[in-house]
Design an enzyme around this catalytic site. Structure first.
Site, PDB file in Angstrom:
ATOM      1  N   HIS A   1       0.831  -1.212   0.000  1.00 10.56           N
ATOM      2  CA  HIS A   1       0.000   0.000   0.000  1.00 10.56           C
ATOM      3  C   HIS A   1       0.862   1.257   0.000  1.00 10.56           C
ATOM      4  O   HIS A   1       1.404   1.653   1.024  1.00 10.56           O
ATOM      5  CB  HIS A   1      -0.936  -0.023   1.205  1.00 10.56           C
ATOM      6  CG  HIS A   1      -1.823  -1.232   1.222  1.00 10.56           C
ATOM      7  ND1 HIS A   1      -2.766  -1.455   0.245  1.00 10.56           N
ATOM      8  CD2 HIS A   1      -1.879  -2.291   2.055  1.00 10.56           C
ATOM      9  CE1 HIS A   1      -3.369  -2.607   0.495  1.00 10.56           C
ATOM     10  NE2 HIS A   1      -2.852  -3.135   1.580  1.00 10.56           N
TER      11      HIS A   1
ATOM     12  N   PHE B   1     -12.128  -6.753  11.683  1.00  8.42           N
ATOM     13  CA  PHE B   1     -12.753  -5.449  11.913  1.00  8.42           C
ATOM     14  C   PHE B   1     -14.086  -5.402  11.167  1.00  8.42           C
ATOM     15  O   PHE B   1     -14.105  -5.463   9.937  1.00  8.42           O
ATOM     16  CB  PHE B   1     -11.798  -4.344  11.444  1.00  8.42           C
ATOM     17  CG  PHE B   1     -10.365  -4.672  11.729  1.00  8.42           C
ATOM     18  CD1 PHE B   1      -9.420  -4.741  10.713  1.00  8.42           C
ATOM     19  CD2 PHE B   1      -9.953  -4.976  13.018  1.00  8.42           C
ATOM     20  CE1 PHE B   1      -8.102  -5.077  10.968  1.00  8.42           C
ATOM     21  CE2 PHE B   1      -8.628  -5.317  13.299  1.00  8.42           C
ATOM     22  CZ  PHE B   1      -7.708  -5.373  12.268  1.00  8.42           C
TER      23      PHE B   1
ATOM     24  N   ASP C   1     -16.529  -4.159   9.311  1.00  5.79           N
ATOM     25  CA  ASP C   1     -16.866  -3.011   8.456  1.00  5.79           C
ATOM     26  C   ASP C   1     -17.987  -3.419   7.509  1.00  5.79           C
ATOM     27  O   ASP C   1     -18.754  -4.325   7.800  1.00  5.79           O
ATOM     28  CB  ASP C   1     -15.618  -2.592   7.672  1.00  5.79           C
ATOM     29  CG  ASP C   1     -15.292  -3.602   6.572  1.00  5.79           C
ATOM     30  OD1 ASP C   1     -14.927  -3.184   5.474  1.00  5.79           O
ATOM     31  OD2 ASP C   1     -15.431  -4.814   6.823  1.00  5.79           O
TER      32      ASP C   1
ATOM     33  N   ASP D   1      -7.942 -10.496   8.019  1.00  2.00           N
ATOM     34  CA  ASP D   1      -8.795  -9.351   7.679  1.00  2.00           C
ATOM     35  C   ASP D   1      -8.175  -8.538   6.551  1.00  2.00           C
ATOM     36  O   ASP D   1      -8.808  -8.243   5.539  1.00  2.00           O
ATOM     37  CB  ASP D   1      -8.998  -8.465   8.909  1.00  2.00           C
ATOM     38  CG  ASP D   1      -9.792  -7.222   8.565  1.00  2.00           C
ATOM     39  OD1 ASP D   1      -9.221  -6.305   7.949  1.00  2.00           O
ATOM     40  OD2 ASP D   1     -10.990  -7.188   8.863  1.00  2.00           O
ATOM     41  N   TYR D   2      -6.901  -8.166   6.746  1.00  3.56           N
ATOM     42  CA  TYR D   2      -6.224  -7.363   5.710  1.00  3.56           C
ATOM     43  C   TYR D   2      -6.310  -8.066   4.349  1.00  3.56           C
ATOM     44  O   TYR D   2      -6.593  -7.449   3.324  1.00  3.56           O
ATOM     45  CB  TYR D   2      -4.747  -7.176   6.059  1.00  3.56           C
ATOM     46  CG  TYR D   2      -4.412  -6.195   7.146  1.00  3.56           C
ATOM     47  CD1 TYR D   2      -3.168  -6.251   7.755  1.00  3.56           C
ATOM     48  CD2 TYR D   2      -5.296  -5.203   7.575  1.00  3.56           C
ATOM     49  CE1 TYR D   2      -2.798  -5.353   8.749  1.00  3.56           C
ATOM     50  CE2 TYR D   2      -4.937  -4.298   8.572  1.00  3.56           C
ATOM     51  CZ  TYR D   2      -3.695  -4.377   9.154  1.00  3.56           C
ATOM     52  OH  TYR D   2      -3.335  -3.487  10.144  1.00  3.56           O
TER      53      TYR D   2
ATOM     54  N   ASP E   1      -8.388  -6.502   1.245  1.00  4.70           N
ATOM     55  CA  ASP E   1      -7.697  -6.192  -0.024  1.00  4.70           C
ATOM     56  C   ASP E   1      -8.346  -6.968  -1.169  1.00  4.70           C
ATOM     57  O   ASP E   1      -8.557  -6.443  -2.266  1.00  4.70           O
ATOM     58  CB  ASP E   1      -6.203  -6.545   0.047  1.00  4.70           C
ATOM     59  CG  ASP E   1      -5.419  -5.533   0.887  1.00  4.70           C
ATOM     60  OD1 ASP E   1      -4.317  -5.866   1.337  1.00  4.70           O
ATOM     61  OD2 ASP E   1      -5.923  -4.405   1.106  1.00  4.70           O
TER      62      ASP E   1
HETATM   63  N1  LIG Z   1     -12.185  -4.842   7.841  1.00  2.00           N
HETATM   64  C1  LIG Z   1     -11.472  -3.823   7.365  1.00  2.00           C
HETATM   65  N2  LIG Z   1     -12.101  -2.675   7.076  1.00  2.00           N
HETATM   66  C2  LIG Z   1     -11.342  -1.675   6.567  1.00  2.00           C
HETATM   67  C3  LIG Z   1      -9.973  -1.767   6.347  1.00  2.00           C
HETATM   68  C4  LIG Z   1      -9.569  -0.526   5.818  1.00  2.00           C
HETATM   69  C5  LIG Z   1      -8.230  -0.091   5.365  1.00  2.00           C
HETATM   70  N3  LIG Z   1      -7.242  -0.511   6.271  1.00  2.00           N
HETATM   71  C6  LIG Z   1      -6.176  -1.278   5.751  1.00  2.00           C
HETATM   72  C7  LIG Z   1      -6.107  -1.383   4.291  1.00  2.00           C
HETATM   73  C8  LIG Z   1      -4.842  -1.377   3.882  1.00  2.00           C
HETATM   74  C9  LIG Z   1      -3.976  -1.198   5.004  1.00  2.00           C
HETATM   75  O1  LIG Z   1      -3.517  -2.449   5.411  1.00  2.00           O
HETATM   76  C10 LIG Z   1      -4.890  -0.631   6.069  1.00  2.00           C
HETATM   77  O2  LIG Z   1      -4.534  -1.025   7.347  1.00  2.00           O
HETATM   78  C11 LIG Z   1     -10.688   0.275   5.733  1.00  2.00           C
HETATM   79  N4  LIG Z   1     -11.724  -0.448   6.187  1.00  2.00           N
HETATM   80  C12 LIG Z   1     -13.143  -0.122   6.183  1.00  2.00           C
HETATM   81  O3  LIG Z   1     -13.626  -0.471   4.877  1.00  2.00           O
HETATM   82  C13 LIG Z   1     -14.641   0.459   4.492  1.00  2.00           C
HETATM   83  C14 LIG Z   1     -14.105   1.246   3.307  1.00  2.00           C
HETATM   84  O4  LIG Z   1     -14.097   0.386   2.196  1.00  2.00           O
HETATM   85  P1  LIG Z   1     -14.122   1.061   0.726  1.00  2.00           P
HETATM   86  O5  LIG Z   1     -15.433   1.842   0.667  1.00  2.00           O
HETATM   87  O6  LIG Z   1     -14.058  -0.134  -0.199  1.00  2.00           O
HETATM   88  O7  LIG Z   1     -12.892   1.955   0.650  1.00  2.00           O
HETATM   89  C15 LIG Z   1     -14.874   1.358   5.693  1.00  2.00           C
HETATM   90  O8  LIG Z   1     -15.806   0.743   6.562  1.00  2.00           O
HETATM   91  C16 LIG Z   1     -13.498   1.330   6.355  1.00  2.00           C
HETATM   92  O9  LIG Z   1     -13.575   1.654   7.728  1.00  2.00           O
HETATM   93  C17 LIG Z   1      -9.328  -3.001   6.673  1.00  2.00           C
HETATM   94  O10 LIG Z   1      -8.121  -3.215   6.528  1.00  2.00           O
HETATM   95  N5  LIG Z   1     -10.130  -3.985   7.168  1.00  2.00           N
END
Ligand SMILES: Nc1nc2c(c(CN[C@H]3C=C[C@H](O)[C@@H]3O)cn2[C@@H]2O[C@H](COP(=O)(O)O)[C@@H](O)[C@H]2O)c(=O)[nH]1
Length: 341
Positions: free
Chosen positions: A53, A237, A239, A314-315, A319
């Site tokens: 990233h 997480f 989301d 999760d990551y 991704d």
């Molecule tokens: N479960 C989980 N949810 C995550 C992330 C990330 C980004 N973090 C990592 C990503 C790369 C790096 O490794 C960061 O660490 C964002 N989100 C959530 O997604 C949603 C946004 O989605 P879209 O609308 O498609 O951009 C929003 O709820 C946002 O809060 C994650 O990693 N895991």
């Protein structure tokens, strides 16, 4: 502050009582098998956070930790009502959407000499300044910009008053415990209190608090102050993207009634019964996938507990969801406007 059940205990309870969402044991097992080879690849490990990233900080410094705290304080609600009318941010010749539009806007501000990662700056930012820093390069603004302004002022003020303006101070106070850091964050920063009621019981998800701990672990490369011995105790997480990818892989299933509502683009409220079921079952499903993955390696005589945990799973899944938008277009995501995810 009354202790709530942990996100994992909450997820178990929700999954056991859920009516419109089910965790598919066989599907979870199959997904674990499909991930088997990937889990031992270099990118699956903590180094992937920087390597994969380009917008994430390269350093493992106090400034890099401050960047993570700012970004995860604002890490919520990027989905657009219409896909042809969404917030986009251009940065160094590339255009970013969703979560990445947030990171691009932060890096753009830093390049412009705006000290956006400094608590003494964002504690007193005006709404106009927030709108400028997080401006979109399309007609569609970043969602919930007023809430972002409130949350920035609140978090910056707490960081100044309780931690000398530095999130690294908070990290050091956790003494290399992910759980201690999680609780320090939830106790001190109100916008991170991602909780709900389900079947008359309090439950917790702590999505932004857990991803903050995970991203702190990642930016510090799992070393020094970020060498959390209990990082595996975190859950995924909850989301709005992870549920989508779990349903795509048939590890989780929605009732006909819920699927119909999702396909119609219904807006859910944070704390709605079906929204809580989606989030809780997602956490529980990924806990099962992690368990299956570790068992598969154990059968091969490999102890992968240092290399496989819910954070890295999760990551990977997040991704995957981002890179396979087209394949997943028939699986709706649940739409909520809130500051928790
Ligand atoms: N479960 C989980 N949810 C995550 C992330 C990330 C980004 N973090 C990592 C990503 C790369 C790096 O490794 C960061 O660490 C964002 N989100 C959530 O997604 C949603 C946004 O989605 P879209 O609308 O498609 O951009 C929003 O709820 C946002 O809060 C994650 O990693 N895991």
């Amino acid at each position: 502050m009354e202790a709530l059940p942990s996100p994992l205990e909450s997820a178990r309870f929700i999954a056991e009582h859920s009516r419109d969402v089910s965790v598919e044991e066989e599907g979870a097992r199959r997904l674990a098998e499909a991930l088997f080879d990937k889990a031992s690849a270099e990118e699956f490990g903590v180094a992937g956070w920087k390597r994969l990233h380009e917008l994430n900080p390269r350093a493992a410094s106090e400034e890099a930790v401050s960047w993570v705290f700012l970004v995860d304080t604002l890490n919520f609600s990027f989905w657009a009502e219409r896909d042809d009318h969404k917030c986009l941010v251009k940065y160094r010749g590339k255009t970013y959407s969703g979560y990445w539009s947030l990171c691009a806007a932060v890096n753009r501000a830093l390049d412009d000499g705006i000290p956006i990662t400094s608590a003494s700056y964002y504690a007193t930012m005006t709404l106009e300044q927030v709108k400028h820093v997080f401006r979109s390069d399309t007609e569609a603004p970043m969602p919930l910009i007023e809430e972002r302004h409130r949350v920035l002022n609140e978090s910056g003020t707490v960081l100044l008053e309780k931690f000398g303006g530095s999130f690294l101070t908070c990290v050091k106070m956790s003494k290399k415990s992910a759980q201690k850091l999680l609780h320090l964050v939830v106790e001190n920063f109100p916008s991170y209190r991602d909780e709900a009621m389900f079947e008359n019981k309090k439950v917790s998800f702590y999505k932004r608090a857990q991803i903050l701990v995970a991203d702190t672990w990642s930016v510090l490369e799992g070393k020094g102050d970020g060498c959390f011995g209990d990082i595996s105790s975190l859950t995924i997480f909850a989301d709005y993207r992870i549920p989508q990818v779990l349903v795509h892989f048939k590890a989780m299933k929605y009732s006909e009634e819920l699927m119909k509502k999702l396909r119609e683009g219904a807006i859910f409220q944070s704390g709605d019964k079906q929204e809580v079921e989606i989030r809780g079952c997602s956490i529980w499903c990924c806990a099962l996938i992690c368990k299956h993955l570790l068992e598969l390696y154990e059968k091969k005589g490999q102890d992968m507990r240092e290399k496989i945990n819910a954070v890295l799973l999760d990551y990977y899944l997040w991704d995957y969801a981002r890179d396979h938008r087209e394949d997943m277009k028939d699986i709706p995501f649940h739409r909520v406007r809130c500051i928790y995810y």
